[in-house]
Design a protein around this motif. Structure first.
Motif, PDB file in Angstrom:
ATOM      1  N   LEU B  42       0.852  -1.195   0.000  1.00  0.00           N
ATOM      2  CA  LEU B  42       0.000   0.000   0.000  1.00  0.00           C
ATOM      3  C   LEU B  42       0.887   1.243   0.000  1.00  0.00           C
ATOM      4  O   LEU B  42       1.854   1.309   0.765  1.00  0.00           O
ATOM      5  N   ALA B  43       0.555   2.214  -0.819  1.00  0.00           N
ATOM      6  CA  ALA B  43       1.261   3.499  -0.803  1.00  0.00           C
ATOM      7  C   ALA B  43       0.431   4.471   0.028  1.00  0.00           C
ATOM      8  O   ALA B  43      -0.677   4.833  -0.362  1.00  0.00           O
ATOM      9  N   LEU B  44       0.959   4.857   1.188  1.00  0.00           N
ATOM     10  CA  LEU B  44       0.206   5.713   2.106  1.00  0.00           C
ATOM     11  C   LEU B  44       0.843   7.091   2.154  1.00  0.00           C
ATOM     12  O   LEU B  44       2.041   7.214   2.429  1.00  0.00           O
ATOM     13  N   ASN B  45       0.044   8.083   1.883  1.00  0.00           N
ATOM     14  CA  ASN B  45       0.560   9.452   1.894  1.00  0.00           C
ATOM     15  C   ASN B  45       0.401  10.023   3.304  1.00  0.00           C
ATOM     16  O   ASN B  45      -0.672  10.455   3.705  1.00  0.00           O
ATOM     17  N   ILE B  46       1.491   9.991   4.055  1.00  0.00           N
ATOM     18  CA  ILE B  46       1.447  10.461   5.442  1.00  0.00           C
ATOM     19  C   ILE B  46       2.175  11.790   5.517  1.00  0.00           C
ATOM     20  O   ILE B  46       3.393  11.851   5.348  1.00  0.00           O
ATOM     21  N   ASN B  47       1.427  12.861   5.701  1.00  0.00           N
ATOM     22  CA  ASN B  47       1.996  14.209   5.752  1.00  0.00           C
ATOM     23  C   ASN B  47       2.886  14.501   4.552  1.00  0.00           C
ATOM     24  O   ASN B  47       3.989  15.016   4.688  1.00  0.00           O
ATOM     25  N   GLY B  48       2.409  14.140   3.392  1.00  0.00           N
ATOM     26  CA  GLY B  48       3.135  14.479   2.176  1.00  0.00           C
ATOM     27  C   GLY B  48       4.275  13.530   1.842  1.00  0.00           C
ATOM     28  O   GLY B  48       4.934  13.670   0.817  1.00  0.00           O
ATOM     29  N   ARG B  49       4.508  12.548   2.702  1.00  0.00           N
ATOM     30  CA  ARG B  49       5.583  11.594   2.429  1.00  0.00           C
ATOM     31  C   ARG B  49       4.954  10.222   2.187  1.00  0.00           C
ATOM     32  O   ARG B  49       4.082   9.796   2.929  1.00  0.00           O
ATOM     33  N   ILE B  50       5.405   9.542   1.132  1.00  0.00           N
ATOM     34  CA  ILE B  50       4.793   8.257   0.786  1.00  0.00           C
ATOM     35  C   ILE B  50       5.440   7.128   1.598  1.00  0.00           C
ATOM     36  O   ILE B  50       6.643   6.894   1.504  1.00  0.00           O
ATOM     37  N   HIS B  51       4.633   6.455   2.387  1.00  0.00           N
ATOM     38  CA  HIS B  51       5.089   5.238   3.070  1.00  0.00           C
ATOM     39  C   HIS B  51       4.538   4.048   2.295  1.00  0.00           C
ATOM     40  O   HIS B  51       3.387   4.067   1.888  1.00  0.00           O
ATOM     41  N   GLU B 240      23.424  12.895  -5.044  1.00  0.00           N
ATOM     42  CA  GLU B 240      23.778  12.695  -3.643  1.00  0.00           C
ATOM     43  C   GLU B 240      22.584  13.028  -2.780  1.00  0.00           C
ATOM     44  O   GLU B 240      21.867  13.993  -3.052  1.00  0.00           O
ATOM     45  N   LEU B 241      22.339  12.219  -1.775  1.00  0.00           N
ATOM     46  CA  LEU B 241      21.193  12.476  -0.920  1.00  0.00           C
ATOM     47  C   LEU B 241      21.499  12.042   0.504  1.00  0.00           C
ATOM     48  O   LEU B 241      22.452  11.313   0.756  1.00  0.00           O
ATOM     49  N   GLU B 242      20.654  12.491   1.411  1.00  0.00           N
ATOM     50  CA  GLU B 242      20.824  12.156   2.812  1.00  0.00           C
ATOM     51  C   GLU B 242      19.660  11.282   3.251  1.00  0.00           C
ATOM     52  O   GLU B 242      18.498  11.554   2.914  1.00  0.00           O
ATOM     53  N   VAL B 243      19.947  10.216   3.983  1.00  0.00           N
ATOM     54  CA  VAL B 243      18.881   9.379   4.546  1.00  0.00           C
ATOM     55  C   VAL B 243      18.670   9.824   5.993  1.00  0.00           C
ATOM     56  O   VAL B 243      19.530   9.588   6.841  1.00  0.00           O
ATOM     57  N   PRO B 244      17.528  10.480   6.275  1.00  0.00           N
ATOM     58  CA  PRO B 244      17.290  10.910   7.655  1.00  0.00           C
ATOM     59  C   PRO B 244      17.083   9.703   8.560  1.00  0.00           C
ATOM     60  O   PRO B 244      16.806   8.598   8.080  1.00  0.00           O
ATOM     61  N   SER B 245      17.161   9.907   9.858  1.00  0.00           N
ATOM     62  CA  SER B 245      17.175   8.763  10.776  1.00  0.00           C
ATOM     63  C   SER B 245      15.866   7.970  10.737  1.00  0.00           C
ATOM     64  O   SER B 245      15.866   6.763  10.890  1.00  0.00           O
ATOM     65  N   GLU B 246      14.737   8.626  10.479  1.00  0.00           N
ATOM     66  CA  GLU B 246      13.455   7.911  10.559  1.00  0.00           C
ATOM     67  C   GLU B 246      12.989   7.393   9.196  1.00  0.00           C
ATOM     68  O   GLU B 246      11.902   6.837   9.080  1.00  0.00           O
ATOM     69  N   MET B 247      13.826   7.528   8.193  1.00  0.00           N
ATOM     70  CA  MET B 247      13.426   7.135   6.841  1.00  0.00           C
ATOM     71  C   MET B 247      14.297   5.964   6.369  1.00  0.00           C
ATOM     72  O   MET B 247      15.452   5.851   6.802  1.00  0.00           O
ATOM     73  N   SER B 248      13.744   5.105   5.494  1.00  0.00           N
ATOM     74  CA  SER B 248      14.592   4.041   4.942  1.00  0.00           C
ATOM     75  C   SER B 248      15.390   4.595   3.763  1.00  0.00           C
ATOM     76  O   SER B 248      15.038   5.623   3.178  1.00  0.00           O
ATOM     77  N   MET B 249      16.453   3.892   3.440  1.00  0.00           N
ATOM     78  CA  MET B 249      17.299   4.316   2.316  1.00  0.00           C
ATOM     79  C   MET B 249      16.489   4.307   1.013  1.00  0.00           C
ATOM     80  O   MET B 249      16.608   5.214   0.197  1.00  0.00           O
ATOM     81  N   LEU B 250      15.637   3.291   0.850  1.00  0.00           N
ATOM     82  CA  LEU B 250      14.817   3.211  -0.369  1.00  0.00           C
ATOM     83  C   LEU B 250      13.854   4.405  -0.448  1.00  0.00           C
ATOM     84  O   LEU B 250      13.689   5.016  -1.507  1.00  0.00           O
ATOM     85  N   GLU B 251      13.246   4.732   0.673  1.00  0.00           N
ATOM     86  CA  GLU B 251      12.323   5.878   0.674  1.00  0.00           C
ATOM     87  C   GLU B 251      13.058   7.176   0.345  1.00  0.00           C
ATOM     88  O   GLU B 251      12.541   8.021  -0.397  1.00  0.00           O
ATOM     89  N   GLU B 255      12.336   9.615  -2.708  1.00  0.00           N
ATOM     90  CA  GLU B 255      12.006  11.014  -2.510  1.00  0.00           C
ATOM     91  C   GLU B 255      12.915  11.927  -3.335  1.00  0.00           C
ATOM     92  O   GLU B 255      12.546  13.036  -3.687  1.00  0.00           O
ATOM     93  N   ALA B 256      14.109  11.418  -3.665  1.00  0.00           N
ATOM     94  CA  ALA B 256      15.021  12.190  -4.516  1.00  0.00           C
ATOM     95  C   ALA B 256      14.604  12.092  -5.983  1.00  0.00           C
ATOM     96  O   ALA B 256      15.291  12.623  -6.864  1.00  0.00           O
ATOM     97  N   GLY B 257      13.509  11.381  -6.251  1.00  0.00           N
ATOM     98  CA  GLY B 257      12.983  11.322  -7.612  1.00  0.00           C
ATOM     99  C   GLY B 257      13.562  10.207  -8.461  1.00  0.00           C
ATOM    100  O   GLY B 257      13.381  10.185  -9.676  1.00  0.00           O
ATOM    101  N   VAL B 258      14.255   9.262  -7.831  1.00  0.00           N
ATOM    102  CA  VAL B 258      14.853   8.161  -8.591  1.00  0.00           C
ATOM    103  C   VAL B 258      13.934   6.940  -8.492  1.00  0.00           C
ATOM    104  O   VAL B 258      13.480   6.573  -7.413  1.00  0.00           O
TER     105      VAL B 258
END
Lengths: 339, 317
Positions: B42-51, B240-251, B255-258
């Motif tokens: 399931l693609a869940l849009n939680i506060n503008g971020r897709i989980h 180049e991108l940063e993976v924040p602590s609460e996000m997975s690398m894939l997410e 989010e970087a559009g790849v």
């Protein structure tokens, strides 16, 4: 679409030929002047109008004649259809996929109506109307894969997925490039690819298997493969080698243009829904050297591909007439770019 | 990858922590057929971020007018299950993937032992429909904490009859893997889905009793875990991108559009595997896909659940 179907043969007097339109849409498989195995898999998405991948299953001018040839091959050798008992779900999956696709894409030729599980299938080019109950084998004149496989060009192999592997557990095969269903049925991915030279060593099959195990429902894939055939013969099976094998010795510099054919396989793979199996299609396209050289770029490129072909590949594909063909094609290659 | 657009037709509170959601297709047509044991993401849009969360399909493969999934509210969740429980209403629209099956019944098995722990019961409900239809021999063993946590027990009794066995921990009923697995005929396959310690204990018991590896099946989706943030360089896309602590690398990559490949998003299927070009620290593997040798080799990472402890990791994407 207003398709007319040619009356032609793929054996004995070999009256098969391609119309100029069929030559134009022929899937010439070489993207550069040399060839080596690769995992050349891409999404099986619909492409330009008139192309061979405009639709999920390509029905072309050879449809009726190919289905007639298929029926002859099956009558002579019923073992060209074999299916293990655990593949019945996959058979129905295959029948549904083909009937739905063909009736949607070619509504003037094919029609499918459903009232619950009571289905009616109309195939106008072959003059078939069948009422049956989806899921009930006894309501069809033969098992579902054989029934629908007789009405779709190409060979169709159903793969079972288990133990992180794929097994060729059922198929209808009447136009194969020298492999035997009776021998290969039930084999694993590694077993049936075992004889292919070089590709195993460079890891092509391991990578392709890893990719295919995750093939997704609704996202089929395809690739092209190729070989060459003497005479426009569909049934080049090991079982009938005595009939067609000696033809390889009949090639002379004078008859290359008529006798030698490039044979391109559009291979497609579909995840099947209820069985979680896979359908592997091998749809062959034949073109004679005379027809092929009507496209000057193809003529140049095929000449160069054959010249540089790895000897083990030429041996595996049985191209004993390769040198005569290269000589014949050389007059169409002025050394300029084939792009 | 192909997607389906569905809307929520019904929501049922099954137990204190479990809700069941019924989906129908937005265009009113039948949903695709599937095989028992399949899941959808399931693609869940939680506060503008897709989980993207995977859930087993537990509706009948014989009726694809609708799909059903059940979601247990996870206290430690990164938000997906809480969002499903608190934000998703009847009429909500959700994008889901086509069904994927990483937990299918072996068609050559002579007998099947299905072992479920808690919410791990979900993939078995669709499998039971297939097993009943194909008249295959099976037993279902379902363990849960206490009577009020026994989701779907009545439905299971109706579907399986005497083939179902229940183990309620609060009543002192314990499922003894050794006793169960030591008396099975040759050709039996065993399938387990539940909490990690239970899955591991069952697998250990089966191996200990000499069961063939190919007859032992499990479905274990790992939820991505939070961790330290780190930088990723995508060598092929030159991003180049940063993976924040609460996000997975894939997410973070998405989010970087790849457009990165994925299927299960739970470290099980292997589809998102990436080649590691370099890493100036260490990879923290959380998946169940790579072999131990591959994990220590440091040349592969499954970005759906795994992370890196480093300044920068460079991958071939």
């Amino acid at each position: 679409m207003n398709q007319t179907f040619k009356k032609e043969t793929f054996r004995d007097d070999y009256t098969f030929s391609n119309s100029p339109e069929a030559v134009k849409r022929f899937p010439f498989p070489f993207h550069e002047d040399e060839y080596m195995y690769s995992v050349n898999i891409e999404p099986h998405v619909k492409t330009a109008v008139g192309s061979i991948t405009e639709f999920t299953f390509d029905i072309d001018e050879h449809y009726v004649a190919e289905c007639e040839d298929k029926a002859i091959t099956l009558a002579n050798d019923p073992q060209r259809y074999l299916c293990l008992p655990h593949m019945m779900d996959a058979q129905w999956d295959t029948l549904e996929l083909m009937m739905e696709s063909m009736s949607n894409d070619y509504p003037e030729q094919f029609n499918l109506t459903k009232e619950g599980d009571n289905w009616t299938w109309v195939n106008k080019p072959l003059g078939i109307t069948t009422k049956f109950v989806f899921g009930d084998e006894s309501s069809l004149p033969m098992e579902p894969l054989e029934y629908i496989g007789r009405q779709v060009q190409g060979d169709w192999v159903m793969l079972d997925q288990r133990d992180n592997n794929l097994f060729a557990d059922g198929a209808i095969v009447t136009s194969q490039a020298d492999w035997s269903l009776a021998i290969d049925v039930g084999m694993s991915w590694q077993e049936w690819h075992g004889p292919v030279p070089i590709a195993n060593e460079i890891g092509v099959f391991d990578r392709a298997l890893k990719y295919l195990l995750n093939l997704q429902l609704g996202s089929p894939v395809r690739r092209l493969n190729w070989t060459m055939t003497i005479n426009p013969r569909l049934d080049t099976s090991p079982e009938n080698y005595p009939i067609w094998g000696p033809d390889r010795l009949s090639v002379t510099p004078e008859n290359v243009g008529d006798k030698v054919h490039l044979r391109v396989e559009l291979q497609t793979l579909f995840r099947l829904p209820r069985s979680n199996g896979m359908l592997f299609g091998v749809r062959g396209y034949l073109i004679s050297m005379n027809e092929l050289v009507t496209n000057p770029l193809w003529a140049k490129r095929l000449h160069r591909v054959l010249k540089g072909l790895h000897p083990e590949l030429a041996e595996y594909k049985g191209l004993s007439y390769k040198d005569i063909t290269i000589d014949w094609l050389s007059k169409y290659d002025d050394g300029t770019s084939s792009e | 990858m192909s997607h389906l657009n569905v809307k929520v037709a019904a929501i049922e509170q099954v137990t204190e922590h479990v809700k069941h959601f019924t989906f129908i297709s937005e265009n009113g047509e039948k949903l695709p057929a599937f095989s028992g044991g399949s899941h959808v993401v399931l693609a869940l849009n939680i506060n503008g971020r897709i989980h993207r969360n995977p859930y087993s399909l537990m509706s009948s493969p014989l009726n694809t007018e609708h799909y059903g999934v059940s979601v247990r509210k996870q206290e430690m969740s990164r938000g997906g299950s809480v969002f499903m429980h608190e934000q998703i209403k009847v009429g909500s629209r959700i994008q889901i993937t086509y069904p994927v099956n990483l937990f299918s019944i072996s068609k050559l098995s002579h007998k099947n032992i299905l072992i479920a722990g808690g919410i791990g019961i979900t993939p078995f409900l669709s499998q039971i429909v297939d097993l009943n239809r194909m008249d295959t021999e099976y037993e279902l063993h379902y363990a849960y904490r206490s009577p009020e946590h026994g989701a779907f027990r009545q439905q299971i009794e109706d579907m399986c009859g005497e083939r179902s066995h229940f183990y309620v921990a609060s009543d002192g009923q314990i499922l003894d893997f050794y006793a169960l697995l030591s008396k099975q005929p040759l050709g039996t396959h065993v399938y387990v889905c539940g909490p990690e310690p239970m899955v591991n204990a069952m697998i250990a018991a089966a191996r200990d009793l000499g069961w063939p590896e190919k007859h032992i099946h499990n479905e274990q989706f790992t939820a991505p875990q939070a961790g330290e943030s780190f930088k990723v360089k995508l060598a092929l896309s030159n991003i180049e991108l940063e993976v924040p602590s609460e996000m997975s690398m894939l997410e973070a990559i998405e989010e970087a559009g790849v457009d990165a490949p994925y299927l299960c998003r739970g470290g099980a299927c292997g589809r998102c595997e990436l080649d590691v070009v370099s890493c100036d620290g260490s990879i923290v593997h959380h998946d169940n896909y790579l072999t131990n040798a591959e994990k220590t080799g440091g040349k592969k990472i499954m970005p759906c659940v795994s992370r890196a402890k480093c300044q920068q990791i460079v991958v071939n994407l």
